[in-house]
Design an enzyme around this catalytic site. Structure first.
Site, PDB file in Angstrom:
ATOM      1  N   HIS A 186       0.832  -1.206   0.000  1.00  0.00           N
ATOM      2  CA  HIS A 186       0.000   0.000   0.000  1.00  0.00           C
ATOM      3  C   HIS A 186       0.866   1.255   0.000  1.00  0.00           C
ATOM      4  O   HIS A 186       1.625   1.484   0.946  1.00  0.00           O
ATOM      5  CB  HIS A 186      -0.901  -0.008   1.240  1.00  0.00           C
ATOM      6  CG  HIS A 186      -1.828   1.159   1.309  1.00  0.00           C
ATOM      7  ND1 HIS A 186      -1.960   1.914   2.445  1.00  0.00           N
ATOM      8  CD2 HIS A 186      -2.649   1.708   0.391  1.00  0.00           C
ATOM      9  CE1 HIS A 186      -2.839   2.873   2.225  1.00  0.00           C
ATOM     10  NE2 HIS A 186      -3.276   2.771   0.991  1.00  0.00           N
ATOM     11  N   CYS A 209       3.467  28.355  -4.058  1.00  0.00           N
ATOM     12  CA  CYS A 209       3.587  26.921  -3.781  1.00  0.00           C
ATOM     13  C   CYS A 209       4.907  26.409  -4.340  1.00  0.00           C
ATOM     14  O   CYS A 209       5.355  26.832  -5.415  1.00  0.00           O
ATOM     15  CB  CYS A 209       2.410  26.181  -4.433  1.00  0.00           C
ATOM     16  SG  CYS A 209       2.466  24.394  -4.230  1.00  0.00           S
TER      17      CYS A 209
END
Length: 575
Positions: free
Chosen positions: A132, A277
């Site tokens: 995962h 950003c």
């Protein structure tokens, strides 16, 4: 091709196993990983593979919710989609056993097998846990419904993810327990997010990340709050201003707790500062070679006026004195936004920036003269001018003076730059410092790439923004109409008169503009801009030398292609 056939064969045997404790053969997972790796190698040697890739990506993607962007879906077989989920769960497989929720709950560890439910189906995901990409957070759903977690990390709701889950199906949840689940549905953690202006270009819906159309940026020195780019990592928290408390810790005098009213008793300080950003212009790096992160264009940057208490004043009230600098090196911030584990967004900045009188770090409660909007950190956020947006923590709940950097994922394992030769197999995040000040930047906002200019206009007006981190002032922007062969200097536009910045405190961008005649014989123009700051830092001319696996710090010359449309004919029809 032989590898593909083998994977499909293994999938056919694995996905229809009707044993009560279905175990997907390890060969399936192994084959899928090898198939994915083979394809990725053909695309680029820079993409990660294997266990080291998975562990690194787990940390990178858990915070943004992209926890299943993993290539396992490449081996799914279309003939086996009778067991798929989503809308197709209405067709139940009568060959699969029925389980009660009580029995599902018993399977919560690797030793007992890990089971989850989704829309009436029961799935044994034990063999997927280790693969995962979101790490062990998947274990939070063990023994129960996975829907609440997929509501938080909404990137799961994609067809290939649903197909992956379908392969692990072992049974159906009893009708009685399905009814119970339907009456206790978890609310969408993003349901209370604020409304956003429809003009914003969405890069990710949950959590919400969006940028304004670039041409809007150069229309106004101050970006309206509603159009300011949005960068959220988690759901927007609902904070009651009456009960809000800011906790200041780590100083010899003990903890200091401040209400919003307490914070407003400190001298009010106002600055105009640009926030950018770290991933601004990442889309240009993606064109060179795929990176991991939101595909930001050139508008993940905006400029606003911020007001609040100086962090310096608050730290002094909490007991800061010069001797603290003998052991402390950082100031950590923790937000009130959190994931299902209770983990909050966090970051830190150097102590000397936080306490400097000229650092202008704010605990801001106003944006553009009004209360800070929910998307931008209501009621209080950190504004660290000249510093990457990731350190300007929103919904600020805690300030900690510390000898150590924040141990947050976003400080330790994200927002760092690496060599173009570093890939997910070789990256070691400990070897690179966390991004603080950003490099010199500029971009063309008008005209847009692909725009058409009429020859009859005889000239073209080019507009854009320029900014440099660390308080360094932009002193020049050079613009070319021929791909960089010849240049002319643009006219710079800053704030209102009387707002000139002092040296080292140029926190806000410069907007720039140049009008130039159309070259007589040209049918197409390659517009280019590059900025220079007062330290004579300049932008690199191309992306490949600064490419990095996270797509941050993208600041190469910005290029826009424009076509010239010839004049209309004598009858007034376009040629």
């Amino acid at each position: 091709m032989l590898l593909l056939r083998r994977c499909q064969t293994l999938t056919r045997f694995g996905s229809r196993n009707t044993e009560r404790h279905l175990r997907v053969p390890s060969a399936v997972a192994s084959c899928a990983v090898r198939l994915w790796s083979s394809r990725e190698e053909q695309r680029s040697q820079q993409h990660g593979r294997g266990l080291s890739w998975r562990h690194t990506l787990a940390g990178l993607l858990a915070g943004t919710g992209a926890v299943l962007a993993y290539g396992l879906h490449h081996h799914r077989h279309k003939a086996e989609q009778a067991d798929s989920i989503g809308d197709k769960t209405a067709t139940k497989d009568s060959t699969l056993p029925i389980f009660s929720q009580e029995e599902v709950t018993k399977h919560r560890t690797l030793a007992d097998r890990v089971w989850v439910t989704y829309k009436g189906g029961v799935y044994d995901i034990t063999d997927f846990v280790a693969m995962h990409p979101g790490g062990d957070k998947i274990m939070l759903a063990a023994g129960g419904a996975i829907e609440p977690f997929w509501a938080l990390y909404a990137v799961h709701n994609q067809e290939h993810v649903l197909d992956m889950l379908a392969e692990y199906k072992v049974g159906e949840l009893s009708a009685e327990d399905q009814k119970k689940q339907q009456t206790v549905k978890s609310s969408d953690p993003y349901s209370s997010d604020p409304e956003r202006h429809p003009v914003l270009r969405i890069n990710n819906l949950k959590p919400f990340n969006a940028e304004p159309p670039p041409e809007i940026l150069s229309d106004s020195y101050i970006t309206p709050s509603a159009l300011f780019f949005k960068r959220n990592h988690l759901p927007v928290p609902q904070v009651d201003p009456a009960s809000y408390r800011l906790h200041v810790e780590g100083l010899p005098g003990g903890a200091l707790t401040l209400s919003l009213d307490d914070l407003k008793k400190f001298p009010k300080h106002t600055i105009t500062a640009t926030l950018q950003c770290a991933g601004n212009r990442r889309s240009e790096m993606n064109k060179v070679k795929q990176v991991k992160g939101l595909n930001w264009g050139i508008a993940a940057i905006s400029n606003a006026t911020w007001s609040g208490a100086r962090l310096r004043d608050v730290l002094q009230a909490a007991g800061y004195h010069p001797d603290v600098a003998q052991w402390a090196r950082h100031v950590q911030f923790e937000g009130l936004d959190k994931d299902v584990t209770g983990t909050t967004y966090g970051a830190s900045i150097p102590l000397n920036k936080a306490v400097s009188e000229e650092g202008d770090v704010l605990l801001a409660y106003e944006m553009n003269g009004e209360d800070i909007p929910a998307d931008h950190g209501y009621p209080v956020r950190a504004v660290v001018p000249g510093t990457v947006g990731a350190r300007n923590v929103k919904w600020l709940g805690k300030v900690i003076v510390s000898a150590e950097e924040s141990n947050s994922h976003w400080q330790q394992n994200d927002y760092k730059g690496f060599s173009p030769g570093t890939d997910w197999d070789t990256v070691d995040f400990k070897t690179a410092p966390a991004i603080q000040e950003l490099p010199i930047q500029s971009a063309i906002t008008q005209p847009a790439d692909g725009a058409v200019v009429d020859r009859s206009a005889e000239e073209v007006t080019i507009k854009g923004y320029a900014w440099s981190g660390g308080g360094r002032e932009v002193v020049r922007v050079d613009v070319s109409l021929d791909g960089g062969k010849t240049w002319q200097v643009a006219q710079l536009r800053g704030g209102e008169r009387g707002q000139a910045s002092s040296p080292g405190r140029a926190w806000a961008w410069k907007l720039w503009e140049v009008t130039a005649p159309l070259p007589p014989a040209a049918q197409e123009l390659e517009l280019v801009c590059k900025a220079v700051d007062d330290s004579y830092n300049m932008q690199p001319d191309s992306v490949p030398p600064i490419w990095n696996l996270r797509g941050v710090l993208s600041n190469a010359w910005h290029r826009v292609n424009v076509k010239i449309r010839e004049d209309e004919d004598e009858d007034g029809d376009e040629e």
